[in-house]
Design a protein around this motif. Sequence first.
Motif, PDB file in Angstrom:
ATOM      1  N   GLU A   1       0.497  19.195 -95.817  1.00 52.75           N
ATOM      2  CA  GLU A   1       1.472  19.815 -94.917  1.00 52.75           C
ATOM      3  C   GLU A   1       0.844  21.062 -94.304  1.00 52.75           C
ATOM      4  O   GLU A   1       0.356  21.939 -95.029  1.00 52.75           O
ATOM      5  CB  GLU A   1       2.752  20.197 -95.666  1.00 52.75           C
ATOM      6  CG  GLU A   1       3.582  19.029 -96.126  1.00 52.75           C
ATOM      7  CD  GLU A   1       4.358  18.326 -95.017  1.00 52.75           C
ATOM      8  OE1 GLU A   1       4.342  18.793 -93.849  1.00 52.75           O
ATOM      9  OE2 GLU A   1       4.995  17.300 -95.317  1.00 52.75           O
ATOM     10  N   VAL A   2       0.825  21.127 -92.994  1.00 55.57           N
ATOM     11  CA  VAL A   2       0.349  22.298 -92.266  1.00 55.57           C
ATOM     12  C   VAL A   2       1.566  23.168 -91.973  1.00 55.57           C
ATOM     13  O   VAL A   2       2.522  22.713 -91.331  1.00 55.57           O
ATOM     14  CB  VAL A   2      -0.364  21.894 -90.954  1.00 55.57           C
ATOM     15  CG1 VAL A   2      -0.769  23.128 -90.158  1.00 55.57           C
ATOM     16  CG2 VAL A   2      -1.566  21.019 -91.252  1.00 55.57           C
ATOM     17  N   ILE A   3       1.537  24.394 -92.462  1.00 60.05           N
ATOM     18  CA  ILE A   3       2.658  25.311 -92.295  1.00 60.05           C
ATOM     19  C   ILE A   3       2.294  26.338 -91.228  1.00 60.05           C
ATOM     20  O   ILE A   3       1.329  27.091 -91.388  1.00 60.05           O
ATOM     21  CB  ILE A   3       2.999  26.017 -93.618  1.00 60.05           C
ATOM     22  CG1 ILE A   3       3.329  24.974 -94.689  1.00 60.05           C
ATOM     23  CG2 ILE A   3       4.150  27.000 -93.429  1.00 60.05           C
ATOM     24  CD1 ILE A   3       3.442  25.553 -96.081  1.00 60.05           C
ATOM     25  N   ILE A   4       3.061  26.352 -90.151  1.00 56.25           N
ATOM     26  CA  ILE A   4       2.840  27.317 -89.070  1.00 56.25           C
ATOM     27  C   ILE A   4       3.677  28.550 -89.404  1.00 56.25           C
ATOM     28  O   ILE A   4       4.909  28.500 -89.397  1.00 56.25           O
ATOM     29  CB  ILE A   4       3.228  26.730 -87.701  1.00 56.25           C
ATOM     30  CG1 ILE A   4       2.435  25.442 -87.445  1.00 56.25           C
ATOM     31  CG2 ILE A   4       3.000  27.755 -86.599  1.00 56.25           C
ATOM     32  CD1 ILE A   4       2.860  24.692 -86.192  1.00 56.25           C
ATOM     33  N   GLY A   5       2.994  29.660 -89.719  1.00 55.76           N
ATOM     34  CA  GLY A   5       3.644  30.826 -90.293  1.00 55.76           C
ATOM     35  C   GLY A   5       4.262  31.808 -89.334  1.00 55.76           C
ATOM     36  O   GLY A   5       5.158  32.549 -89.711  1.00 55.76           O
ATOM     37  N   SER A   6       3.822  31.862 -88.103  1.00 55.74           N
ATOM     38  CA  SER A   6       4.349  32.856 -87.166  1.00 55.74           C
ATOM     39  C   SER A   6       5.585  32.328 -86.455  1.00 55.74           C
ATOM     40  O   SER A   6       5.629  31.179 -86.026  1.00 55.74           O
ATOM     41  CB  SER A   6       3.294  33.212 -86.115  1.00 55.74           C
ATOM     42  OG  SER A   6       3.850  34.075 -85.140  1.00 55.74           O
ATOM     43  N   THR A   7       6.579  33.196 -86.340  1.00 55.23           N
ATOM     44  CA  THR A   7       7.797  32.859 -85.593  1.00 55.23           C
ATOM     45  C   THR A   7       7.997  33.823 -84.429  1.00 55.23           C
ATOM     46  O   THR A   7       9.034  33.815 -83.788  1.00 55.23           O
ATOM     47  CB  THR A   7       9.035  32.905 -86.517  1.00 55.23           C
ATOM     48  OG1 THR A   7       9.157  34.216 -87.065  1.00 55.23           O
ATOM     49  CG2 THR A   7       8.922  31.879 -87.637  1.00 55.23           C
ATOM     50  N   ARG A   8       7.009  34.625 -84.163  1.00 57.17           N
ATOM     51  CA  ARG A   8       7.091  35.677 -83.140  1.00 57.17           C
ATOM     52  C   ARG A   8       7.199  35.094 -81.732  1.00 57.17           C
ATOM     53  O   ARG A   8       6.570  34.076 -81.425  1.00 57.17           O
ATOM     54  CB  ARG A   8       5.851  36.550 -83.235  1.00 57.17           C
ATOM     55  CG  ARG A   8       5.827  37.713 -82.271  1.00 57.17           C
ATOM     56  CD  ARG A   8       4.583  38.533 -82.448  1.00 57.17           C
ATOM     57  NE  ARG A   8       4.862  39.611 -83.380  1.00 57.17           N
ATOM     58  CZ  ARG A   8       4.016  40.586 -83.647  1.00 57.17           C
ATOM     59  NH1 ARG A   8       2.828  40.615 -83.090  1.00 57.17           N
ATOM     60  NH2 ARG A   8       4.347  41.542 -84.489  1.00 57.17           N
ATOM     61  N   VAL A   9       7.966  35.735 -80.881  1.00 56.33           N
ATOM     62  CA  VAL A   9       8.064  35.350 -79.476  1.00 56.33           C
ATOM     63  C   VAL A   9       6.689  35.510 -78.834  1.00 56.33           C
ATOM     64  O   VAL A   9       5.995  36.495 -79.065  1.00 56.33           O
ATOM     65  CB  VAL A   9       9.100  36.236 -78.737  1.00 56.33           C
ATOM     66  CG1 VAL A   9       9.087  35.955 -77.242  1.00 56.33           C
ATOM     67  CG2 VAL A   9      10.488  36.021 -79.309  1.00 56.33           C
ATOM     68  N   GLY A  10       6.252  34.528 -78.055  1.00 59.18           N
ATOM     69  CA  GLY A  10       4.956  34.579 -77.399  1.00 59.18           C
ATOM     70  C   GLY A  10       3.797  34.270 -78.320  1.00 59.18           C
ATOM     71  O   GLY A  10       2.639  34.531 -77.994  1.00 59.18           O
ATOM     72  N   ARG A  11       4.076  33.692 -79.453  1.00 60.62           N
ATOM     73  CA  ARG A  11       3.042  33.407 -80.458  1.00 60.62           C
ATOM     74  C   ARG A  11       1.992  32.430 -79.930  1.00 60.62           C
ATOM     75  O   ARG A  11       2.279  31.577 -79.091  1.00 60.62           O
ATOM     76  CB  ARG A  11       3.685  32.856 -81.726  1.00 60.62           C
ATOM     77  CG  ARG A  11       4.328  31.506 -81.509  1.00 60.62           C
ATOM     78  CD  ARG A  11       5.207  31.079 -82.650  1.00 60.62           C
ATOM     79  NE  ARG A  11       5.774  29.762 -82.342  1.00 60.62           N
ATOM     80  CZ  ARG A  11       5.969  28.820 -83.214  1.00 60.62           C
ATOM     81  NH1 ARG A  11       5.680  29.029 -84.481  1.00 60.62           N
ATOM     82  NH2 ARG A  11       6.474  27.672 -82.859  1.00 60.62           N
ATOM     83  N   VAL A  12       0.787  32.567 -80.456  1.00 57.80           N
ATOM     84  CA  VAL A  12      -0.305  31.660 -80.126  1.00 57.80           C
ATOM     85  C   VAL A  12      -0.462  30.601 -81.227  1.00 57.80           C
ATOM     86  O   VAL A  12      -1.279  29.697 -81.129  1.00 57.80           O
ATOM     87  CB  VAL A  12      -1.619  32.453 -79.867  1.00 57.80           C
ATOM     88  CG1 VAL A  12      -2.165  33.028 -81.154  1.00 57.80           C
ATOM     89  CG2 VAL A  12      -2.652  31.605 -79.167  1.00 57.80           C
ATOM     90  N   ALA A  13       0.365  30.694 -82.248  1.00 60.22           N
ATOM     91  CA  ALA A  13       0.298  29.788 -83.404  1.00 60.22           C
ATOM     92  C   ALA A  13       0.268  28.309 -83.021  1.00 60.22           C
ATOM     93  O   ALA A  13      -0.527  27.553 -83.595  1.00 60.22           O
ATOM     94  CB  ALA A  13       1.461  30.066 -84.357  1.00 60.22           C
ATOM     95  N   PRO A  14       1.098  27.831 -82.091  1.00 57.94           N
ATOM     96  CA  PRO A  14       1.052  26.401 -81.775  1.00 57.94           C
ATOM     97  C   PRO A  14      -0.299  25.937 -81.225  1.00 57.94           C
ATOM     98  O   PRO A  14      -0.732  24.820 -81.509  1.00 57.94           O
ATOM     99  CB  PRO A  14       2.163  26.218 -80.734  1.00 57.94           C
ATOM    100  CG  PRO A  14       3.111  27.337 -81.013  1.00 57.94           C
ATOM    101  CD  PRO A  14       2.227  28.491 -81.426  1.00 57.94           C
ATOM    102  N   VAL A  15      -0.983  26.791 -80.491  1.00 57.16           N
ATOM    103  CA  VAL A  15      -2.300  26.427 -79.958  1.00 57.16           C
ATOM    104  C   VAL A  15      -3.289  26.243 -81.103  1.00 57.16           C
ATOM    105  O   VAL A  15      -4.017  25.248 -81.169  1.00 57.16           O
ATOM    106  CB  VAL A  15      -2.809  27.504 -78.962  1.00 57.16           C
ATOM    107  CG1 VAL A  15      -4.235  27.213 -78.524  1.00 57.16           C
ATOM    108  CG2 VAL A  15      -1.883  27.602 -77.761  1.00 57.16           C
ATOM    109  N   VAL A  16      -3.311  27.212 -82.017  1.00 59.65           N
ATOM    110  CA  VAL A  16      -4.219  27.155 -83.161  1.00 59.65           C
ATOM    111  C   VAL A  16      -3.864  25.966 -84.051  1.00 59.65           C
ATOM    112  O   VAL A  16      -4.739  25.200 -84.469  1.00 59.65           O
ATOM    113  CB  VAL A  16      -4.183  28.480 -83.958  1.00 59.65           C
ATOM    114  CG1 VAL A  16      -5.065  28.400 -85.190  1.00 59.65           C
ATOM    115  CG2 VAL A  16      -4.599  29.653 -83.068  1.00 59.65           C
TER     116      VAL A  16
END
Length: 188
Positions: free
Chosen positions: A10-25
């Motif tokens: 399971e890959v857990i995406i930890g950031s919930t911040r507005v404008g996050r770059v997490a989905p790209v990474v």
Amino acid sequence: MSAPVPVRIEVIIGSTRVGRVAPVVADWFTERARAYPRVELGIIDLLETPLPQDLSDSPVTDAFRARVGRADGFVAVTSEYNHGYPAALKTAFDSVKHEWRAKPIGFVSYGGLSGGLRATEQLRQVVAELHMVSVRQSVSFHQVRKKFDNQGRTTDSAAVDSADRMLAQLVWWAGAVRLQRATEGYPG
């Protein structure tokens, strides 16, 4: 001889911040992981998994706990905010107890100059307390917004090499501890 059973990561995406770059990474990493042999992949985006901050039970918590319980291993995709990891990721770790135990975890971090490495080092302490196995290899993106093109691709050869090494370690540990958990319960 039958083929090895894939490990559930399971890959857990930890950031919930507005404008996050997490989905790209996370998208970049999951594309690499899907190509890796013996991996069955799931993605848990904490933005879409609103765990209660007071750590109370809820239908979301129950579903999250069950999903963690079914996994053989994890990868946390984490940003670094103010020299630390996101609060949503800490809440995720604190919302579950026994289901984390005796399972491996790898880290993909990103940030400015430090590439999220301080967040990763702090998270290694957190997961050790949860009786998890933190694999040695990690992936980090320094100055992350400069590392990906508009299609979410990177030419960062160190990250590519690190991702492959981390996946190899994670799959090895996930298979080993899954076998051990099946034959003898974890004593912790």
